[in-house]
Motif scaffolding. Structure first.
Motif, short mmCIF file in Angstrom:
data_model
loop_
_atom_site.label_atom_id
_atom_site.label_comp_id
_atom_site.label_asym_id
_atom_site.label_seq_id
_atom_site.Cartn_x
_atom_site.Cartn_y
_atom_site.Cartn_z
N PRO A 169 0.76 -1.01 0.02
CA PRO A 169 0.17 -0.02 -0.06
C PRO A 169 0.84 1.20 -0.02
O PRO A 169 0.28 2.43 -0.81
N ALA A 170 2.07 1.36 0.52
CA ALA A 170 2.86 2.42 0.73
C ALA A 170 3.42 2.64 -0.36
O ALA A 170 3.54 3.97 -0.72
N LEU A 171 4.13 1.69 -1.19
CA LEU A 171 4.45 2.00 -2.59
C LEU A 171 3.26 2.18 -3.79
O LEU A 171 3.82 3.20 -4.26
N LEU A 172 2.27 1.97 -3.51
CA LEU A 172 1.36 2.29 -4.65
C LEU A 172 0.85 3.89 -4.36
O LEU A 172 0.56 4.30 -5.49
N ARG A 173 1.17 4.39 -3.24
CA ARG A 173 0.85 5.77 -3.06
C ARG A 173 2.03 6.66 -3.82
O ARG A 173 1.59 7.76 -3.95
N LEU A 174 3.06 6.01 -4.19
CA LEU A 174 4.14 6.91 -5.09
C LEU A 174 3.81 6.89 -6.54
O LEU A 174 4.57 7.71 -7.35
N SER A 175 2.81 6.31 -6.96
CA SER A 175 2.67 6.11 -8.47
C SER A 175 2.11 7.17 -9.13
O SER A 175 1.15 8.14 -8.40
N CYS A 176 2.40 7.60 -10.35
CA CYS A 176 1.62 8.56 -11.13
C CYS A 176 0.55 7.94 -12.04
O CYS A 176 -0.17 9.07 -12.33
N ILE A 177 0.20 6.94 -11.73
CA ILE A 177 -1.12 6.55 -12.66
C ILE A 177 -1.99 6.26 -11.69
O ILE A 177 -1.86 5.80 -10.36
N ASP A 178 -3.20 5.72 -12.27
CA ASP A 178 -4.48 5.30 -11.37
C ASP A 178 -4.03 3.61 -11.05
O ASP A 178 -3.84 2.86 -11.73
N THR A 179 -4.15 3.60 -9.73
CA THR A 179 -3.66 2.21 -9.07
C THR A 179 -4.70 1.35 -8.75
O THR A 179 -4.67 0.30 -8.09
N ARG A 180 -6.04 1.71 -9.34
CA ARG A 180 -7.14 1.00 -9.03
C ARG A 180 -6.92 -0.37 -9.06
O ARG A 180 -7.48 -1.38 -8.21
N ALA A 181 -6.59 -0.85 -10.22
CA ALA A 181 -6.14 -2.33 -10.67
C ALA A 181 -5.49 -2.87 -9.91
O ALA A 181 -5.83 -4.00 -9.15
N ASN A 182 -4.31 -2.12 -9.14
CA ASN A 182 -3.41 -2.69 -8.31
C ASN A 182 -4.09 -2.98 -7.06
O ASN A 182 -3.98 -3.94 -6.10
N GLU A 183 -4.90 -1.81 -6.56
CA GLU A 183 -5.59 -2.17 -5.40
C GLU A 183 -6.61 -3.04 -5.19
O GLU A 183 -6.83 -3.70 -4.31
N LEU A 184 -7.41 -3.11 -6.44
CA LEU A 184 -8.41 -4.28 -6.34
C LEU A 184 -7.53 -5.73 -6.22
O LEU A 184 -7.94 -6.62 -5.70
N THR A 185 -6.30 -5.95 -6.98
CA THR A 185 -5.44 -7.19 -6.93
C THR A 185 -5.22 -7.48 -5.56
O THR A 185 -5.26 -8.50 -5.06
N LEU A 186 -4.76 -6.22 -4.63
CA LEU A 186 -4.25 -6.33 -3.24
C LEU A 186 -5.47 -6.79 -2.39
O LEU A 186 -5.24 -7.93 -1.42
N MET A 187 -6.78 -6.42 -2.62
CA MET A 187 -7.88 -6.69 -2.12
C MET A 187 -8.19 -8.17 -2.29
O MET A 187 -8.54 -8.94 -1.28
N VAL A 188 -8.17 -8.58 -3.47
CA VAL A 188 -8.61 -9.88 -3.79
C VAL A 188 -7.47 -10.84 -3.29
O VAL A 188 -7.87 -11.85 -2.67
N MET A 189 -6.16 -10.55 -3.48
CA MET A 189 -5.28 -11.52 -2.85
C MET A 189 -5.50 -11.63 -1.43
O MET A 189 -5.21 -12.50 -0.62
N SER A 190 -5.49 -10.33 -0.74
CA SER A 190 -5.67 -10.45 0.80
C SER A 190 -6.87 -11.15 1.40
O SER A 190 -6.76 -12.03 2.16
N SER A 191 -7.98 -11.08 0.34
CA SER A 191 -8.85 -11.77 0.81
C SER A 191 -8.83 -13.23 0.62
O SER A 191 -9.09 -14.15 1.63
N ILE A 192 -8.26 -13.76 -0.36
CA ILE A 192 -7.89 -15.19 -0.65
C ILE A 192 -7.02 -15.82 0.69
O ILE A 192 -7.39 -16.46 1.04
N PHE A 193 -5.96 -14.87 0.84
CA PHE A 193 -5.09 -15.35 1.86
C PHE A 193 -5.28 -15.08 3.27
O PHE A 193 -4.80 -15.18 4.29
N VAL A 194 -6.41 -14.15 3.46
CA VAL A 194 -6.64 -13.70 4.85
C VAL A 194 -7.84 -14.28 5.26
O VAL A 194 -8.22 -14.97 6.27
#
Length: 311
Positions: free
Chosen positions: A182-207
């Motif tokens: 999450p901290a690294l995604l805040r540094l990006s210059c592009i829209d990171t919604r796809a990454n945030e979604l992946t993070l949510m999905v992965m976290s859901s699967i593994f949490v």
């Protein structure tokens, strides 16, 4: 384009706790103490489980794996944090950041899976006592342990590469004490919604899925326990399962607070303290939780002491 290219050759500044300069020395001492506790406690469990043949059981085999995981997990972020707290330099190289992100994610994911395996082991011991040796065959235990490590390292490979494809903007200040998605995604210059979604999905699967599996194991254990007649049996079950449930909650609750919400939303400051909890406190408490009031471990220590005297 130049700015984007710079990132891969440069470094990041880990801001960490620099907002609270007066806290840095206190944090350094406290974290160092916890880190030493983690090292001593977890190495103690690994050596004891290895040396004492009475502890050559699935439960202690998985516990040794958990201890080794915790050793690696804390070592992937804490020494860097201690260096940053101690001196004025708070930088980490680009490669260092990638490696740290990869290992923190891999070991964290492997631990989620391992805690499920450990709860299945307790389920088999309590609810299927007659089939336990067949169910938890040593070969099968080794296979399960390998599955934990492999799942962690493959998931992390996908996820870290996905995070490092994100083009980063001019400034290199990571508002955290280690390289974390999450901290690294805040540094990006592009829209990171796809990454945030992946993070949510992965976290859901593994949490979420591991949590559901763990809770269903304990649901079945609770049912069996409530039907038990002997108090001795009851105490033993509460001892080992209570310890395991405590470790599970210490690990999962802070991680859920961190990863199951969109990175853009939460305030970074409380995030850092939550992360400090699951990277520093939890790994140091695991050995204590499992070994205190544990007859097997006490017996093993006594045998080791006796063996030491006979030498």
């Amino acid at each position: 384009k130049m700015k984007e290219k710079n990132a891969s050759s440069g470094y990041f500044v880990l801001l960490g706790f620099s907002n609270w300069p007066h806290l840095e020395l206190v944090l350094f001492v406290v974290i160092l103490m916890f880190y030493l506790m983690t090292l001593i406690g977890n190495l103690f469990i690994i050596f004891l489980s290895y040396l004492d043949s009475h502890l050559h059981t699935p439960m202690y085999f998985f516990l040794s794996n958990l201890s080794f995981l915790d050793l690696c997990y804390t070592t992937s972020s804490i020494p860097q944090l201690l260096i940053n707290l101690w001196g004025p330099e708070k930088t980490i190289s680009y490669a260092g950041c990638m490696i740290q992100l990869y290992f923190v994610l891999a070991l964290g994911t492997a631990e989620c899976v391992l805690l499920v395996v450990m709860s299945y082991d307790r389920y088999a011991a309590v609810c299927r006592p007659l089939h336990y040796t067949v169910l938890m065959h040593p070969r099968f235990c080794h296979l399960l342990a390998v599955a934990c490590w492999v799942s962690g390292f493959t998931t992390s490979a996908l996820h870290s590469s996905f995070t490092f494809w994100v083009p980063l903007c001019g400034h290199r200040q990571v508002d955290h004490f280690f390289c974390e998605v999450p901290a690294l995604l805040r540094l990006s210059c592009i829209d990171t919604r796809a990454n945030e979604l992946t993070l949510m999905v992965m976290s859901s699967i593994f949490v979420i899925i591991p949590l559901i599996l763990i809770l269903s194991s304990y649901g079945a254990i609770a049912q069996t326990v409530l039907r038990m007649q002997s108090t001795a049996g009851l105490q033993k079950v509460f001892g080992t399962c209570g310890a395991h449930l405590m470790v599970v909650s210490l690990f999962f609750i802070p991680i859920m607070c961190m990863y199951l919400q969109p990175p853009s939303g939460n305030s970074q400051d409380h995030g850092k303290f939550i992360a400090l909890f699951y990277t520093v406190v939890t790994p140091s408490l695991n050995p204590l939780i499992y070994t205190l009031r544990n007859k097997d471990v006490k017996g093993a220590v006594k045998r080791l002491m006796g063996w030491g005297r006979e030498m």
